[in-house]
Design an enzyme around this catalytic site. Sequence first.
Site, PDB file in Angstrom:
ATOM      1  N   GLU A  88      18.855  43.630   0.901  1.00 52.25           N
ATOM      2  CA  GLU A  88      18.560  43.586   2.289  1.00 52.25           C
ATOM      3  C   GLU A  88      18.909  42.104   3.080  1.00 52.25           C
ATOM      4  OE1 GLU A  88      14.309  43.024   4.131  1.00 52.25           O
ATOM      5  OE2 GLU A  88      13.912  44.179   2.314  1.00 52.25           O
ATOM      6  N   CYS A 122      13.508  47.053   0.491  1.00 53.11           N
ATOM      7  CA  CYS A 122      13.167  46.561  -0.874  1.00 53.11           C
ATOM      8  C   CYS A 122      13.567  47.710  -1.915  1.00 53.11           C
ATOM      9  CB  CYS A 122      11.855  46.047  -1.230  1.00 53.11           C
ATOM     10  SG  CYS A 122      11.094  44.815  -0.079  1.00 53.11           S
ATOM     11  N   HIS A 258       6.416  47.549  -6.994  1.00 51.31           N
ATOM     12  CA  HIS A 258       6.888  46.787  -6.023  1.00 51.31           C
ATOM     13  C   HIS A 258       5.826  45.668  -5.433  1.00 51.31           C
ATOM     14  CE1 HIS A 258       8.797  45.000  -2.709  1.00 51.31           C
ATOM     15  NE2 HIS A 258       8.212  45.780  -1.899  1.00 51.31           N
ATOM     16  N   ASN A 337       7.229  37.232  -3.015  1.00 51.70           N
ATOM     17  CA  ASN A 337       7.964  38.267  -2.613  1.00 51.70           C
ATOM     18  C   ASN A 337       9.429  38.216  -2.862  1.00 51.70           C
ATOM     19  OD1 ASN A 337       8.616  40.890  -1.731  1.00 51.70           O
ATOM     20  ND2 ASN A 337       7.781  40.764   0.327  1.00 51.70           N
TER      21      ASN A 337
END
Length: 457
Positions: A88, A122, A258, A337
């Site tokens: 992204e 994500c 995730h 992250n």
Amino acid sequence: MAIDQRPQDVGILAIYPYFPKRCISEEELEVFDGVAKGKYTIGLGAEYMAFTDDREDINSFALTAVSQLLEKYSIDPTSIGRIDVGTETMIDKSKSVKSTLMDLFSAHGNNDIEGLDNTNACYGSTGALFNAVNWVEGRSWDGRNAIVFAGDIAIYAEGASRPVGGAGGCAILIGPNAPLVLEPVHGSHMANVYDFYKPILTSEYPVVDGPLTVTTYNKALDQSYITWRQKFESRLKAQGKEFEGPISLNIVDYPVFHAPYGKMVQKAHARLVFNDFLANPTDPRFANVTNPETFTSMPYEKTLSDKSVEKTFIGVANSDFKKIVEPSMQCGKRCGNMYTASLYNCLASLLAVKTPEELFGKRISMYAYGSGCASSFFTIRVKGSTEKIRKTMNLLDRLASMEVVPPTQFIEALEVREKNHNAAPYHPVGSTDNLLPGTYYLESIDEKYRRKYSVKA
């Protein structure tokens, strides 16, 4: 294998994580930001956060990860017939990251490679993975393997969300007769939600509704998991296999999630246990749940944010969490992250921590989530040795060798990126001393926005 033979046991043949050289301590960031001690480390479960400056972008991340996958596993570039990218981190509204990766293959005379980029927060990496697996399993497969690249530079404007940033990538080789076989049952949940999105094209920073992201993550997890259980049970019935129902986490050995930050993973695992409780409250696992009717009668929407649900089932799940979930969190603890790379670097962490003997024959569940929203729950079966992957990644040693620097370097890097976003012509000012050998980096952007890359010797 002859191309007229159907490939068997399609899945992950190799995996190689990439992350920048530098990271900061979340504990030191608390002091730097002047917030209460433990706000990031305890409240978010965050430990460290990787970052990079203007010398790296998503193209350089992809070039580094894929080139190292090819090199470390001695993969012939002509043996690749498809590349799917999940990211992204956009630097061009038209030209794909995959097109940049072709430089690694064109030099070997291989321009016949299908696949492009997948974008939805994500989740893009999982869309890419499914595309690659479906290609190998499909009628148009030409006998070659596929590569999936997942990666992002996760950065936020100054404020509450900045501590949940990070950076990293992951390159994955997909093909038949794999040690990590994707099972065919997927449970997915897709919806139109504005919890996290990037409408401001003049900025790298997203627009974030934190509380909505948490409830959307939970709801998507619930629905994708419930759908997966239903489909898994239906498949067993269709195959005439007996099982002691209902299907639950009892058939999963290692759940992987995730991981935007550590505390969300712990809550997500507890949420799956809560779902199992609702499906079978009399299961002995829940014998110590006080007043179970309080939870079985609670309106669904309330459960998404109710603290008593969260606290109770974190307690129920805690012992299992430490044994079967925490091993997958090593990369996230060090890098923070990584958006699309997060789930697959969590898988890499599990492969690094657990021995091949501990993993053989086991089932790994994967929960993919992307804001906006898209989610899937699916499983991987370990049918071969993971020793080569574990040894080649050398992941734990590489994570330990990351350079922990003061938060001032992190802030300076973000300021440089922010100031020069979309600049052209442009020559990056970041020092290549902050790059590891073998890392691709941005050398320049010319007046027509064409990017030139070099690799650190």
